[in-house]
Design a protein around this motif. Structure first.
Motif, PDB file in Angstrom:
ATOM      1  N   ILE A 130       0.870  -1.184   0.000  1.00  0.00           N
ATOM      2  CA  ILE A 130       0.000   0.000   0.000  1.00  0.00           C
ATOM      3  C   ILE A 130       0.904   1.230   0.000  1.00  0.00           C
ATOM      4  CG2 ILE A 130      -1.650   1.333   1.382  1.00  0.00           C
ATOM      5  CD1 ILE A 130      -3.085  -1.053   0.450  1.00  0.00           C
ATOM      6  N   ARG A 131       0.537   2.202  -0.794  1.00  0.00           N
ATOM      7  CA  ARG A 131       1.332   3.440  -0.857  1.00  0.00           C
ATOM      8  C   ARG A 131       0.441   4.661  -0.666  1.00  0.00           C
ATOM      9  NH1 ARG A 131       6.330   1.976  -3.497  1.00  0.00           N
ATOM     10  NH2 ARG A 131       6.054  -0.042  -4.508  1.00  0.00           N
ATOM     11  N   ASN A 132       0.943   5.601   0.153  1.00  0.00           N
ATOM     12  CA  ASN A 132       0.280   6.889   0.341  1.00  0.00           C
ATOM     13  C   ASN A 132       1.060   8.013  -0.331  1.00  0.00           C
ATOM     14  OD1 ASN A 132      -1.881   5.993   2.167  1.00  0.00           O
ATOM     15  ND2 ASN A 132      -0.176   5.496   3.562  1.00  0.00           N
ATOM     16  N   GLY A 140      10.500   4.861  -3.585  1.00  0.00           N
ATOM     17  CA  GLY A 140      11.039   3.550  -3.947  1.00  0.00           C
ATOM     18  C   GLY A 140      10.736   3.134  -5.368  1.00  0.00           C
ATOM     19  N   SER A 141      10.290   1.872  -5.506  1.00  0.00           N
ATOM     20  CA  SER A 141      10.096   1.313  -6.845  1.00  0.00           C
ATOM     21  C   SER A 141       8.954   1.994  -7.589  1.00  0.00           C
ATOM     22  CB  SER A 141       9.867  -0.196  -6.770  1.00  0.00           C
ATOM     23  OG  SER A 141       8.597  -0.482  -6.244  1.00  0.00           O
ATOM     24  N   PHE A 142       8.010   2.592  -6.868  1.00  0.00           N
ATOM     25  CA  PHE A 142       6.903   3.316  -7.514  1.00  0.00           C
ATOM     26  C   PHE A 142       7.471   4.528  -8.263  1.00  0.00           C
ATOM     27  CE2 PHE A 142       3.410   6.354  -7.684  1.00  0.00           C
ATOM     28  CZ  PHE A 142       2.272   5.580  -7.884  1.00  0.00           C
ATOM     29  N   VAL A 170       4.595   6.340   4.582  1.00  0.00           N
ATOM     30  CA  VAL A 170       4.766   6.540   3.134  1.00  0.00           C
ATOM     31  C   VAL A 170       4.183   5.349   2.374  1.00  0.00           C
ATOM     32  CG1 VAL A 170       6.492   6.783   1.297  1.00  0.00           C
ATOM     33  CG2 VAL A 170       6.789   7.965   3.503  1.00  0.00           C
ATOM     34  N   ASP A 171       4.637   4.152   2.758  1.00  0.00           N
ATOM     35  CA  ASP A 171       4.153   2.913   2.134  1.00  0.00           C
ATOM     36  C   ASP A 171       4.517   1.744   3.040  1.00  0.00           C
ATOM     37  OD1 ASP A 171       6.880   2.300   1.644  1.00  0.00           O
ATOM     38  OD2 ASP A 171       6.795   3.211  -0.333  1.00  0.00           O
ATOM     39  N   PHE A 172       3.982   0.579   2.746  1.00  0.00           N
ATOM     40  CA  PHE A 172       4.320  -0.603   3.539  1.00  0.00           C
ATOM     41  C   PHE A 172       3.898  -1.858   2.803  1.00  0.00           C
ATOM     42  CE2 PHE A 172      -0.019  -1.464   5.048  1.00  0.00           C
ATOM     43  CZ  PHE A 172      -0.596  -0.216   4.946  1.00  0.00           C
ATOM     44  N   LYS A 173       4.445  -2.976   3.286  1.00  0.00           N
ATOM     45  CA  LYS A 173       4.181  -4.282   2.682  1.00  0.00           C
ATOM     46  C   LYS A 173       3.514  -5.185   3.709  1.00  0.00           C
ATOM     47  CE  LYS A 173       6.950  -7.526   3.002  1.00  0.00           C
ATOM     48  NZ  LYS A 173       7.034  -8.748   3.843  1.00  0.00           N
ATOM     49  N   LEU A 174       2.469  -5.878   3.288  1.00  0.00           N
ATOM     50  CA  LEU A 174       1.795  -6.829   4.185  1.00  0.00           C
ATOM     51  C   LEU A 174       1.834  -8.223   3.571  1.00  0.00           C
ATOM     52  CD1 LEU A 174      -1.476  -4.781   4.858  1.00  0.00           C
ATOM     53  CD2 LEU A 174       0.489  -4.955   6.403  1.00  0.00           C
ATOM     54  N   ASP A 215      11.418  -2.506   8.800  1.00  0.00           N
ATOM     55  CA  ASP A 215      11.893  -3.293   7.649  1.00  0.00           C
ATOM     56  C   ASP A 215      10.870  -3.278   6.519  1.00  0.00           C
ATOM     57  OD1 ASP A 215      14.192  -4.120   8.939  1.00  0.00           O
ATOM     58  OD2 ASP A 215      13.835  -6.269   8.607  1.00  0.00           O
ATOM     59  N   THR A 216       9.604  -3.202   6.875  1.00  0.00           N
ATOM     60  CA  THR A 216       8.534  -3.419   5.885  1.00  0.00           C
ATOM     61  C   THR A 216       7.667  -2.182   5.649  1.00  0.00           C
ATOM     62  OG1 THR A 216       7.003  -4.232   7.577  1.00  0.00           O
ATOM     63  CG2 THR A 216       8.384  -5.884   6.508  1.00  0.00           C
ATOM     64  N   CYS A 217       8.014  -1.095   6.313  1.00  0.00           N
ATOM     65  CA  CYS A 217       7.275   0.163   6.104  1.00  0.00           C
ATOM     66  C   CYS A 217       8.276   1.265   5.769  1.00  0.00           C
ATOM     67  CB  CYS A 217       6.563   0.616   7.385  1.00  0.00           C
ATOM     68  SG  CYS A 217       5.408  -0.544   8.100  1.00  0.00           S
ATOM     69  N   ARG A 218       7.832   2.270   5.037  1.00  0.00           N
ATOM     70  CA  ARG A 218       8.635   3.506   4.954  1.00  0.00           C
ATOM     71  C   ARG A 218       8.020   4.513   5.911  1.00  0.00           C
ATOM     72  NH1 ARG A 218       9.346   2.336  -0.769  1.00  0.00           N
ATOM     73  NH2 ARG A 218      11.572   1.912  -1.039  1.00  0.00           N
ATOM     74  N   PHE A 219       8.849   4.979   6.840  1.00  0.00           N
ATOM     75  CA  PHE A 219       8.429   5.978   7.820  1.00  0.00           C
ATOM     76  C   PHE A 219       9.266   7.237   7.608  1.00  0.00           C
ATOM     77  CE2 PHE A 219       7.893   2.041  10.672  1.00  0.00           C
ATOM     78  CZ  PHE A 219       6.511   2.015  10.565  1.00  0.00           C
TER      79      PHE A 219
HETATM   80  P1  TMP Z   1       9.299  -0.684  -2.976  1.00  0.00           P
HETATM   81  O1  TMP Z   1       9.084   0.796  -3.182  1.00  0.00           O
HETATM   82  O2  TMP Z   1      10.742  -1.094  -3.030  1.00  0.00           O
HETATM   83  O3  TMP Z   1       8.443  -1.493  -3.900  1.00  0.00           O
HETATM   84  O4  TMP Z   1       8.818  -1.032  -1.481  1.00  0.00           O
HETATM   85  C1  TMP Z   1       7.502  -0.760  -1.061  1.00  0.00           C
HETATM   86  C2  TMP Z   1       7.353  -1.065   0.420  1.00  0.00           C
HETATM   87  O5  TMP Z   1       7.491  -2.457   0.665  1.00  0.00           O
HETATM   88  C3  TMP Z   1       8.395  -0.401   1.317  1.00  0.00           C
HETATM   89  O6  TMP Z   1       7.732   0.069   2.480  1.00  0.00           O
HETATM   90  C4  TMP Z   1       9.362  -1.484   1.666  1.00  0.00           C
HETATM   91  C5  TMP Z   1       8.534  -2.733   1.594  1.00  0.00           C
HETATM   92  N1  TMP Z   1       9.270  -3.890   1.088  1.00  0.00           N
HETATM   93  C6  TMP Z   1       9.358  -5.042   1.847  1.00  0.00           C
HETATM   94  O7  TMP Z   1       8.845  -5.106   2.963  1.00  0.00           O
HETATM   95  N2  TMP Z   1      10.026  -6.113   1.326  1.00  0.00           N
HETATM   96  C7  TMP Z   1      10.597  -6.088   0.105  1.00  0.00           C
HETATM   97  O8  TMP Z   1      11.187  -7.092  -0.311  1.00  0.00           O
HETATM   98  C8  TMP Z   1      10.500  -4.883  -0.673  1.00  0.00           C
HETATM   99  C9  TMP Z   1      11.132  -4.798  -2.036  1.00  0.00           C
HETATM  100  C10 TMP Z   1       9.825  -3.826  -0.145  1.00  0.00           C
END
Ligand code: TMP
Length: 240
Positions: A95-97, A101-103, A176-180, A199-203
């Motif tokens: 999810i991104r707000n 990053g990759s977006f 900013v964004d995060f991964k679930l 590790d899994t969120c951008r703060f």
């Molecule tokens: P991204 O912009 O690199 O696609 O990452 C989006 C979000 O996902 C960011 O908050 C970091 C998280 N993420 C993970 O938790 N594991 C991963 O392997 C990757 C690439 C990103």
């Protein structure tokens, strides 16, 4: 509850997973190891395991209270937590707000641009394939999730975003964004699994936009440990 580790089932990049004396539960153990770029870059972030364990468990408990079912059961120690045994749905749900990053890289939207509305992306969990982005049609065609599961996952992910955004803003942090990741229980319900951590969120600091997450490690920005400590400090008002 008297749950004890039996054999190690799996060692991931940031956690180990153990079977327990109760078939309904696993124990996860958070490591200080850090990787980026599908494991290509390797390092250690001192104290990360303990911080991620604590942050994840706090978030999971908070989400449960707000009606999101999660795998969280009980924190056992600084690094170890009992979770419900689930079969992980092989998707990373992002999810991104705010663009980052990759977006930003893929779509040419500069980092920091606030998105008109939150977005969702699905990536197939497969390091060898570099976690490729997939759409709903791919997911249904390849049976990575059912239509009903996908709807549940999407609804939950946006609800989690609303809850987390509000929570972190009170701490002067922009989410900013995060991964679930989600898992299936033996009776076929989809629940939130894995972790929610720096590790899994951008703060980002809400005022200075300073990065307070794993991007400091990914991009060699320095002060990596301090960023994790800062999140802990803002959430719990203390140092690890
Ligand atoms: P991204 O912009 O690199 O696609 O990452 C989006 C979000 O996902 C960011 O908050 C970091 C998280 N993420 C993970 O938790 N594991 C991963 O392997 C990757 C690439 C990103």
């Amino acid at each position: 509850m008297n749950i004890q580790k039996t054999e190690q089932l799996y060692e991931g990049k940031a956690k180990k997973v153990f079977a327990t004396n109760d078939p309904a539960y696993y124990i996860v153990s958070y490591k200080d190891d850090a990787t980026a770029f599908d494991g290509l870059k390797k390092g250690t972030i001192a104290g990360k395991g303990a911080i991620n364990n604590r942050v994840t468990n706090y978030m999971m408990a908070m989400l449960e209270k707000k009606g999101i079912p999660t795998h969280f059961v009980e924190e056992l120690s600084e690094r170890e937590t009992v979770v419900r045994k689930v079969q992980i749905v092989p998707l990373e749900v992002i999810i991104r707000n705010i663009a980052a990053g990759s977006f930003s890289k893929r779509f040419g939207v500069p980092e920091g641009v606030v998105l008109k509305r939150p977005t969702i992306e699905f990536c197939l969990k497969d390091d060898d394939l570099h976690d490729p982005m997939v759409n709903e049609y791919h997911i249904l065609a390849c049976e990575w999730a059912t239509e009903e599961e996908l709807k549940t996952i999407t609804d939950m992910a946006f609800r989690i975003n609303a809850i987390m955004k509000e929570f972190f803003l009170k701490l002067n942090i922009e989410l900013v964004d995060f991964k679930l990741e989600f898992g299936r229980t033996p009776d076929g319900k989809v629940i939130l699994a894995d972790e929610i951590s720096p590790d899994t969120c951008r703060f980002w600091d809400a005022k200075t936009h300073e990065k307070l997450d794993k991007d400091r490690f990914r991009r060699d920005l320095g002060h990596v440990e301090e960023a994790y400590q800062e999140i802990l400090h803002r959430m719990f008002g203390e140092k690890a």
